[in-house]
Write a protein that holds these residues in place. Sequence first.
Motif, PDB file in Angstrom:
ATOM      1  N   ARG A 285       0.836  -1.208   0.000  1.00  0.00           N
ATOM      2  CA  ARG A 285       0.000   0.000   0.000  1.00  0.00           C
ATOM      3  C   ARG A 285       0.868   1.255   0.000  1.00  0.00           C
ATOM      4  N   GLN A 286       1.889   1.275   0.841  1.00  0.00           N
ATOM      5  CA  GLN A 286       2.741   2.453   0.938  1.00  0.00           C
ATOM      6  C   GLN A 286       3.515   2.697  -0.363  1.00  0.00           C
ATOM      7  N   SER A 287       3.971   1.621  -0.995  1.00  0.00           N
ATOM      8  CA  SER A 287       4.724   1.768  -2.247  1.00  0.00           C
ATOM      9  C   SER A 287       3.855   2.343  -3.354  1.00  0.00           C
ATOM     10  N   ILE A 288       2.605   1.867  -3.451  1.00  0.00           N
ATOM     11  CA  ILE A 288       1.702   2.376  -4.479  1.00  0.00           C
ATOM     12  C   ILE A 288       1.334   3.827  -4.179  1.00  0.00           C
ATOM     13  N   GLU A 289       1.126   4.148  -2.900  1.00  0.00           N
ATOM     14  CA  GLU A 289       0.787   5.526  -2.538  1.00  0.00           C
ATOM     15  C   GLU A 289       1.922   6.496  -2.884  1.00  0.00           C
ATOM     16  N   LYS A 290       3.164   6.050  -2.764  1.00  0.00           N
ATOM     17  CA  LYS A 290       4.297   6.906  -3.124  1.00  0.00           C
ATOM     18  C   LYS A 290       4.260   7.273  -4.603  1.00  0.00           C
ATOM     19  N   VAL A 291       3.890   6.287  -5.437  1.00  0.00           N
ATOM     20  CA  VAL A 291       3.766   6.565  -6.875  1.00  0.00           C
ATOM     21  C   VAL A 291       2.625   7.551  -7.115  1.00  0.00           C
ATOM     22  N   ALA A 292       1.494   7.300  -6.469  1.00  0.00           N
ATOM     23  CA  ALA A 292       0.331   8.173  -6.675  1.00  0.00           C
ATOM     24  C   ALA A 292       0.588   9.585  -6.159  1.00  0.00           C
ATOM     25  N   ASP A 293       1.323   9.697  -5.047  1.00  0.00           N
ATOM     26  CA  ASP A 293       1.559  11.006  -4.429  1.00  0.00           C
ATOM     27  C   ASP A 293       2.451  11.911  -5.279  1.00  0.00           C
ATOM     28  N   LYS A 294       3.166  11.327  -6.223  1.00  0.00           N
ATOM     29  CA  LYS A 294       4.017  12.140  -7.098  1.00  0.00           C
ATOM     30  C   LYS A 294       3.173  12.999  -8.034  1.00  0.00           C
ATOM     31  N   TYR A 295       1.913  12.603  -8.191  1.00  0.00           N
ATOM     32  CA  TYR A 295       1.030  13.302  -9.123  1.00  0.00           C
ATOM     33  C   TYR A 295      -0.214  13.703  -8.342  1.00  0.00           C
TER      34      TYR A 295
END
Length: 380
Positions: A285-295
Amino acid sequence: MDIADIATREFVEVDANKRLGKVRSIFERENPKGIIVTENGEYAGVITQKQLVQSHVEDNAKAGAMTSSAPKVKRTDDVRKVARVLVEGGTKLAPVFEGDSLWGIVTEDAILEAVLENLDALTVEQIYTKDVVTVSEDTNVGQVVNLLRKNGISRLPVLDEDDQLTGMATRHDIVDVVVRDMNKATRGDRSGEIERILDLPVYDVMSSPVATADLDESVRDAVARMLEHDYAGLVVTPADDDSKVAGIVTKTDVLRALTFTEEDHMDVQITNIKLLNTISREDIRQSIEKVADKYQAMQVQHAHVRLHEHKEKLRGTPLIQCQIRLRTNKGQAAGSGEGYGAETAFNVALDKLERNVLELKGVQADEEYRGQLLRKLGEL
């Protein structure tokens, strides 16, 4: 709605050592919704009628050879939790326990029938699987088998030379052809017969016509059709052209929609969660959120991570395929990859996902994801 309102007592217990011929006769004689397999008196797994009918395992084999794993659920669990258990366990049926005692079983179809009238709040376009592997009519059966295995799927839409939908090739169709023709061949001819079958064009073994659903069709209507005709899924087509493939919608996609939540953090669903070893759900969950948070303009409503284990191993670690799919206010984004072990496979897929997310940057979805389904399902 507790699962006890949906579960059934129509099941039979058998020992793992019972012959499959006896198990088949139980389905014919008693028509239970499912069979619970026990070993030394302890729950071991399940056998469904469809699983048994579609298999070609000999009657002398033991029930344990056909048993599939299915996680336990509690009689007091709610519909959303049980839907998640079925999806993440990759199963169509689960045993229902009251304390330590087996109380009944719950099936995918029973859940869908129970919530059917609530599903008109969502359209097929909002839950379908967009990225679909297809084959041409002249693709040979051997190549189809490899694609099914490589992608961990059970069906492939078949297209003609103009990319028009003409059929569907399923794992069951191929097994039927192989077993039928092998039974005709003598022992000495069997090696050559297998090669002949694998060289056949998929056109010779596919099913046609294909059941379809429109993008703008209600999920309720699509599910009603699946239940009526015992379809596992429907090919999704644009509203103005039912010969083009836009994706596939399955009963599992619908169950997945039932698990959508409005939690403070992103909801992550993992199919075949048992394959996780050196990585946790929270890590994912945290890894996917990091990708999403970039945008920052992209809001992720739901993430689905699917793991599939291949037979190939490296020093005891299996080759895993990982597929990640995000449902966002910018549309869908996906990434896939392979690696030895779930963590490696996930990281490869995550890199691919980030590249694909770039394509969504600045692209507005046709409409924000509607909360209508969640509100209506909240009444269950």
